[in-house]
Scaffold this active site. Structure first.
Site, PDB file in Angstrom:
ATOM      1  N   LYS A   1       0.860  -1.146  -0.060  1.00 17.77           N
ATOM      2  CA  LYS A   1      -0.030  -0.078   0.110  1.00 17.77           C
ATOM      3  C   LYS A   1       1.003   1.088  -0.037  1.00 17.77           C
ATOM      4  O   LYS A   1       2.105   1.207   0.400  1.00 17.77           O
ATOM      5  CB  LYS A   1      -0.867  -0.088   1.212  1.00 17.77           C
ATOM      6  CG  LYS A   1      -2.212   0.743   1.154  1.00 17.77           C
ATOM      7  CD  LYS A   1      -3.192   0.131   0.357  1.00 17.77           C
ATOM      8  CE  LYS A   1      -4.392   0.968   0.319  1.00 17.77           C
ATOM      9  NZ  LYS A   1      -5.703   0.372  -0.475  1.00 17.77           N
TER      10      LYS A   1
ATOM     11  N   ASP B   1      -6.878   4.232  -4.536  1.00 21.58           N
ATOM     12  CA  ASP B   1      -7.855   4.208  -3.295  1.00 21.58           C
ATOM     13  C   ASP B   1      -8.045   5.425  -2.989  1.00 21.58           C
ATOM     14  O   ASP B   1      -8.541   6.332  -4.060  1.00 21.58           O
ATOM     15  CB  ASP B   1      -6.798   3.728  -2.187  1.00 21.58           C
ATOM     16  CG  ASP B   1      -7.347   3.316  -1.072  1.00 21.58           C
ATOM     17  OD1 ASP B   1      -7.964   2.196  -0.865  1.00 21.58           O
ATOM     18  OD2 ASP B   1      -7.362   3.985  -0.010  1.00 21.58           O
TER      19      ASP B   1
HETATM   20  P1  NDP Z   1     -13.095   7.788  -2.379  1.00 25.96           P
HETATM   21  O1  NDP Z   1     -12.029   8.515  -2.285  1.00 25.96           O
HETATM   22  O2  NDP Z   1     -13.540   7.469  -3.729  1.00 25.96           O
HETATM   23  O3  NDP Z   1     -14.374   7.865  -1.490  1.00 25.96           O
HETATM   24  C1  NDP Z   1     -14.187   7.880  -0.049  1.00 25.96           C
HETATM   25  C2  NDP Z   1     -15.646   8.240   0.608  1.00 25.96           C
HETATM   26  O4  NDP Z   1     -15.485   8.025   1.891  1.00 25.96           O
HETATM   27  C3  NDP Z   1     -15.884   9.511   0.122  1.00 25.96           C
HETATM   28  O5  NDP Z   1     -17.283   9.965  -0.262  1.00 25.96           O
HETATM   29  C4  NDP Z   1     -15.387  10.285   1.507  1.00 25.96           C
HETATM   30  O6  NDP Z   1     -16.205  11.577   1.598  1.00 25.96           O
HETATM   31  C5  NDP Z   1     -16.000   9.373   2.579  1.00 25.96           C
HETATM   32  N1  NDP Z   1     -14.930   9.578   3.634  1.00 25.96           N
HETATM   33  C6  NDP Z   1     -13.591   9.709   3.872  1.00 25.96           C
HETATM   34  N2  NDP Z   1     -13.447   9.670   4.914  1.00 25.96           N
HETATM   35  C7  NDP Z   1     -14.312   9.847   5.796  1.00 25.96           C
HETATM   36  C8  NDP Z   1     -14.960  10.034   7.341  1.00 25.96           C
HETATM   37  N3  NDP Z   1     -13.717  10.183   7.973  1.00 25.96           N
HETATM   38  N4  NDP Z   1     -16.112  10.011   7.619  1.00 25.96           N
HETATM   39  C9  NDP Z   1     -17.157   9.860   6.684  1.00 25.96           C
HETATM   40  N5  NDP Z   1     -16.810   9.590   5.345  1.00 25.96           N
HETATM   41  C10 NDP Z   1     -15.465   9.600   5.106  1.00 25.96           C
HETATM   42  O7  NDP Z   1     -12.331   6.218  -1.937  1.00 25.96           O
HETATM   43  P2  NDP Z   1     -12.903   4.717  -2.124  1.00 25.96           P
HETATM   44  O8  NDP Z   1     -14.350   4.745  -2.670  1.00 25.96           O
HETATM   45  O9  NDP Z   1     -11.903   4.012  -3.441  1.00 25.96           O
HETATM   46  O10 NDP Z   1     -12.531   3.998  -1.070  1.00 25.96           O
HETATM   47  C11 NDP Z   1     -13.410   3.666   0.181  1.00 25.96           C
HETATM   48  C12 NDP Z   1     -12.927   2.573   1.007  1.00 25.96           C
HETATM   49  O11 NDP Z   1     -13.068   1.444   0.214  1.00 25.96           O
HETATM   50  C13 NDP Z   1     -11.690   2.868   1.588  1.00 25.96           C
HETATM   51  O12 NDP Z   1     -11.495   2.031   2.985  1.00 25.96           O
HETATM   52  C14 NDP Z   1     -10.747   2.131   0.622  1.00 25.96           C
HETATM   53  O13 NDP Z   1      -9.471   1.719   1.335  1.00 25.96           O
HETATM   54  C15 NDP Z   1     -11.495   0.880   0.371  1.00 25.96           C
HETATM   55  N6  NDP Z   1     -11.382   0.055  -0.757  1.00 25.96           N
HETATM   56  C16 NDP Z   1     -11.273   0.850  -2.098  1.00 25.96           C
HETATM   57  C17 NDP Z   1     -10.881   0.259  -3.057  1.00 25.96           C
HETATM   58  C18 NDP Z   1     -10.855   0.746  -4.667  1.00 25.96           C
HETATM   59  O14 NDP Z   1     -11.060  -0.103  -5.602  1.00 25.96           O
HETATM   60  N7  NDP Z   1     -11.059   2.008  -4.757  1.00 25.96           N
HETATM   61  C19 NDP Z   1     -10.606  -1.377  -3.195  1.00 25.96           C
HETATM   62  C20 NDP Z   1     -10.793  -1.956  -1.974  1.00 25.96           C
HETATM   63  C21 NDP Z   1     -10.988  -1.335  -0.814  1.00 25.96           C
HETATM   64  P3  NDP Z   1     -15.428  13.157   1.164  1.00 25.96           P
HETATM   65  O15 NDP Z   1     -15.563  13.183  -0.309  1.00 25.96           O
HETATM   66  O16 NDP Z   1     -16.052  14.210   1.815  1.00 25.96           O
HETATM   67  O17 NDP Z   1     -14.030  13.000   1.565  1.00 25.96           O
END
Ligand code: NDP
Length: 450
Positions: free
Chosen positions: A124, A164
């Site tokens: 990572k 991510d």
């Molecule tokens: P994005 O950046 O696309 O989205 C993250 C989302 O979570 C946004 O809506 C963000 O809001 C919200 N968020 C972040 N921090 C907080 C918080 N403290 N409280 C509430 N909401 C929060 O990321 P991904 O969708 O890619 O990733 C989401 C999760 O999935 C992570 O844990 C990542 O590690 C995991 N993941 C992702 C993969 C992928 O293919 N993308 C694969 C496997 C796991 P805001 O826009 O306001 O910041």
């Protein structure tokens, strides 16, 4: 043996490192009977070796913003274990990123990648750079500066980063462009690339769709239920959340919530996907508050106005909950509220979004709980499909990738459920996932020698 390793880790510099310790203790406690049943694990010091990263790379990222000011950020790559294949895992750009956070995510990634059954190791990386509010040129300048350092440590057969939080198609495009210019090597050293230069169809959808495929298989096998007509709660509004909501809707479920770091939307009529994509899709980062301006049946609650301890997104009655935002976003009080409101299944889309005491409560109450390392492995699986397509210079169509993703998610569920059962832990998919993943990695580590 497990207690000794945990005590040693706590004594070492990991003491301040709570998410990493949380992830390590969860895995090691699952493994106690397994490691005691085979003396080779102790002889080869498998557990000790598995809690120590192969390599931690830290570098300075210097770039110039639109006002011609020099900016400096920290960049990292944690290459944790490559016994099963090249290091593989996403890059996260978010101001909260620290080396400790990336160590926890890299550690989890080893197990997730093992569960896919594909030849990929765990890593990572990322930076404390905040992409929010930056112009396209600032993002590009940052990505180029980041890759100027990172390129020397990655490669199609060495380490293949993906996206991510904060790293999507646009960022991977800029990163790959810089990699190609510096190395003069057109190879699949990154995954999640735009389709125009080697990306796989379906990579953006893969994690979210995979979460729902896993959920559908688990519900069918465990309680002979489907998602059709069911009320579901989803948190987040990023890549994983949007595609989880989209696939749930394809399968006839009604999704009533989504959230971001500033607040929560509750829409009793079901989330309007077109509207949500206009607010959050295609690198847009508008506030979810815009949703209620177009849809007055919905309710928006700002984070500072949450009426109780915990997260509002988990306070509505639902059949199944899908935490898809970030780590530790579903706490003990959230779990209690979900159970009280009739939730029967929790399927993690994010990495480690549920706190350990919330998981315990789900288990005590017979809630079907799918850990992210199993249920969100669809993203990395399609990343590996992208590596295969790049290596063979092929392009697979959408249906082929979707079909393979569906098959792999069903296989992961079966592997996890069967392992849990064989180890006397029926329906404990946390233990099932940890044991199944561990056995595959440990076998490779033993066979390759020290
Ligand atoms: P994005 O950046 O696309 O989205 C993250 C989302 O979570 C946004 O809506 C963000 O809001 C919200 N968020 C972040 N921090 C907080 C918080 N403290 N409280 C509430 N909401 C929060 O990321 P991904 O969708 O890619 O990733 C989401 C999760 O999935 C992570 O844990 C990542 O590690 C995991 N993941 C992702 C993969 C992928 O293919 N993308 C694969 C496997 C796991 P805001 O826009 O306001 O910041």
């Amino acid at each position: 043996m497990v207690e000794k390793i945990l005590a040693n880790l706590e004594k070492s510099n990991c003491a301040t490192d709570s998410t990493f310790m949380q992830a390590v203790s969860e895995v090691l406690r699952s493994l106690t009977p397994t490691v005691e049943s085979d003396s080779r694990y102790e002889r080869y010091a498998i557990l000790e070796r598995l809690v120590t990263p192969d390599r931690v790379i830290q570098f300075k990222v210097q770039w110039v913003d639109d006002q011609n000011r020099v900016q400096i950020n920290n960049g990292y790559r944690v290459q944790f274990n490559n016994s099963l294949g090249p290091y593989k895992g996403g890059l996260r750009f978010h101001p909260s990123v620290t080396l400790e956070m990336l160590k926890f995510l890299a550690y989890e990634q080893i197990f997730k990648n093992s569960l896919t059954g594909l030849p990929i190791g765990g890593a990572k990386g990322g930076s404390d750079f905040d992409p929010k509010g930056k112009s396209d040129f600032e993002i590009m300048n940052f990505c180029r500066a980041f890759m100027r350092e990172l390129h020397q440590y990655i490669g199609a057969r060495v380490d293949v980063p993906a996206g991510d939080i904060g790293v999507g198609l646009r960022e991977i495009g800029f990163l790959f462009g810089e990699y190609r210019r510096i190395t003069r090597n057109y190879e699949g050293a990154l995954s999640g690339k735009p389709y125009a230069f080697g990306g796989s169809l379906m990579r953006p959808q893969a994690t979210g769709y995979g979460v729902v495929y896993f959920a559908a298989e688990m519900l069918k096998e465990e309680i002979q239920e489907s998602l059709e007509g069911q009320i579901c709660s989803v948190s987040g509004a990023g890549n994983v959340a949007l595609h989880t909501i989209e696939k749930l809707q394809h399968l006839g479920a009604k999704v009533i919530t989504c959230s971001d770091s500033e607040g929560t939307i509750y829409d009793p009529e079901g989330i309007d996907m077109d509207l949500l994509k206009r607010i959050k899709g295609n690198e847009r980062h508008l506030s979810l508050e815009h949703y209620i301006q177009k849809k007055d049946t919905a309710v928006y609650t700002k984070k500072e106005d949450y009426p109780h301890d915990g997260h509002t997104v988990w306070s509505y009655p639902c059949f199944a909950a899908f935490p898809c935002a970030t780590q530790n976003e579903l706490t003990l009080s959230d779990a209690a509220r979900l159970i009280e409101n009739g939730c029967i299944a929790v399927i993690e889309g994010a990495n480690m979004p549920t706190t350990p005491n919330a998981i315990d409560l789900f288990h005590e109450n017979g809630i079907l709980f799918a850990p992210g390392k199993a249920s969100n492995a669809g993203g990395v699986a399609v990343s590996e499909f992208e590596m295969s397509q790049n290596a063979s210079m092929e392009k697979w169509d959408f249906d082929k990738v979707d079909h393979k993703l569906n098959a792999i998610m069903r296989q992961i569920y079966k592997r996890v459920a069967l392992t849990a059962k064989e180890n006397g832990k029926e329906r404990n998919f946390v233990d099932g996932a940890n044991i199944a993943a561990f056995k595959r990695i440990a076998e490779a580590m033993i066979l390759e020698g020290i």
